[in-house]
Write a protein that holds these residues in place. Structure first.
Motif, mmCIF file in Angstrom:
data_model
loop_
_atom_site.group_PDB
_atom_site.id
_atom_site.type_symbol
_atom_site.label_atom_id
_atom_site.label_comp_id
_atom_site.label_asym_id
_atom_site.label_seq_id
_atom_site.Cartn_x
_atom_site.Cartn_y
_atom_site.Cartn_z
ATOM 1 N N GLN A 80 24.252 16.215 -36.759
ATOM 2 C CA GLN A 80 24.054 15.083 -35.505
ATOM 3 C C GLN A 80 25.171 15.862 -34.009
ATOM 4 N N LEU A 81 24.976 15.716 -33.023
ATOM 5 C CA LEU A 81 24.630 15.926 -31.279
ATOM 6 C C LEU A 81 25.388 14.939 -30.822
ATOM 7 N N VAL A 82 26.186 15.678 -30.037
ATOM 8 C CA VAL A 82 27.513 14.346 -29.205
ATOM 9 C C VAL A 82 26.977 15.111 -28.078
ATOM 10 N N VAL A 83 26.324 14.758 -26.926
ATOM 11 C CA VAL A 83 25.691 14.892 -25.574
ATOM 12 C C VAL A 83 27.020 15.135 -24.890
ATOM 13 N N TRP A 84 27.049 15.887 -23.960
ATOM 14 C CA TRP A 84 28.079 15.938 -23.272
ATOM 15 C C TRP A 84 28.862 14.898 -22.598
ATOM 16 N N ASP A 85 28.051 14.084 -22.448
ATOM 17 C CA ASP A 85 28.027 12.872 -20.996
ATOM 18 C C ASP A 85 29.698 11.844 -22.493
ATOM 19 N N ARG A 86 29.040 12.141 -22.955
ATOM 20 C CA ARG A 86 30.181 11.136 -24.646
ATOM 21 C C ARG A 86 31.415 12.006 -25.219
ATOM 22 N N VAL A 87 31.384 13.345 -24.642
ATOM 23 C CA VAL A 87 32.736 13.944 -24.724
ATOM 24 C C VAL A 87 33.700 13.731 -23.946
ATOM 25 N N GLU A 88 34.998 13.158 -23.786
ATOM 26 C CA GLU A 88 36.321 13.050 -23.168
ATOM 27 C C GLU A 88 36.822 13.869 -22.769
ATOM 28 N N GLN A 89 37.684 14.906 -24.020
ATOM 29 C CA GLN A 89 38.084 16.042 -23.449
ATOM 30 C C GLN A 89 37.718 16.555 -24.469
ATOM 31 N N PHE A 90 38.651 17.951 -24.282
ATOM 32 C CA PHE A 90 38.931 18.670 -25.957
ATOM 33 C C PHE A 90 40.349 20.002 -25.766
ATOM 34 N N ASP A 103 37.926 15.202 -28.173
ATOM 35 C CA ASP A 103 37.653 13.898 -27.828
ATOM 36 C C ASP A 103 36.446 12.755 -27.891
ATOM 37 N N THR A 104 35.938 12.360 -28.467
ATOM 38 C CA THR A 104 34.525 11.983 -28.111
ATOM 39 C C THR A 104 34.439 10.122 -27.752
ATOM 40 N N LYS A 105 33.857 10.127 -27.360
ATOM 41 C CA LYS A 105 33.280 8.264 -27.075
ATOM 42 C C LYS A 105 32.056 8.125 -28.018
ATOM 43 N N THR A 106 32.168 9.080 -29.070
ATOM 44 C CA THR A 106 30.828 7.691 -30.264
ATOM 45 C C THR A 106 31.660 7.751 -31.691
ATOM 46 N N MET A 107 31.069 7.220 -32.428
ATOM 47 C CA MET A 107 31.772 6.590 -33.561
ATOM 48 C C MET A 107 32.359 8.117 -34.504
ATOM 49 N N LEU A 108 31.829 9.089 -33.909
ATOM 50 C CA LEU A 108 33.137 10.585 -34.813
ATOM 51 C C LEU A 108 34.202 10.511 -33.986
#
Length: 151
Positions: A80-90, A103-108
């Motif tokens: 799976q790939l979480v693109v940088w635009d979909r990452v909210e914070q870490f 913390d992502t804006k995806t189903m993960l």
């Protein structure tokens, strides 16, 4: 696809349970299912039994090895790939090993990544280079729930 950082880490399975833990789960299950049966709610009694069985199976989860990577496209977790635009914070939780919480804006949703075998300072720099906000602490509902029931 040029991956800057690539590492493999084990996702920790459940901690070992002793016989007392299983006895407590069985007694609570038996009590709840008998009480449900007495009041005539057979479906709920079955649900309690299936739920207890699921908790016991989850309690024996083995370690699983995952492959993680950071690239120009984003964060790779296995396939799976979480693109940088979909990452909210870490956040990076210090410890042994350090943990990267993303913390992502995806189903993960919120993902915990063990940082064993890689310099966590380099990972922090990579996230900051992509303008991702660093939080002091990120905790998921699942982490709170599993800690509360002893998984």
């Amino acid at each position: 696809m040029n991956k800057k950082y690539l590492w493999r880490a084990h996702e920790r399975g459940s901690s070992p349970k002793n016989r007392t833990w299983y006895i407590v789960i069985a007694v609570v299950t038996l009590g709840a299912s008998v009480a449900s049966f007495i009041v005539g709610n057979i479906l709920f009694a079955l649900l309690v039994i299936v739920g207890a069985g699921t908790i016991m199976l989850a309690a024996n989860r083995p370690d699983i090895e995952h492959t993680y990577a950071l690239s120009e496209q984003g964060v790779h977790i296995d396939t799976q790939l979480v693109v940088w635009d979909r990452v909210e914070q870490f956040a990076i939780r210090e410890g042994t090993p350090p943990m990267l919480i993303v913390d992502t804006k995806t189903m993960l949703g919120t993902v915990s990544v063990p940082l064993s075998g890689i310099d966590h300072r380099a990972v922090r720099t990579e996230f900051k280079n992509h303008n991702i906000e660093e939080a002091d602490h990120i905790e998921t509902i699942i982490e709170n729930l599993t800690r509360a029931i002893g998984l």
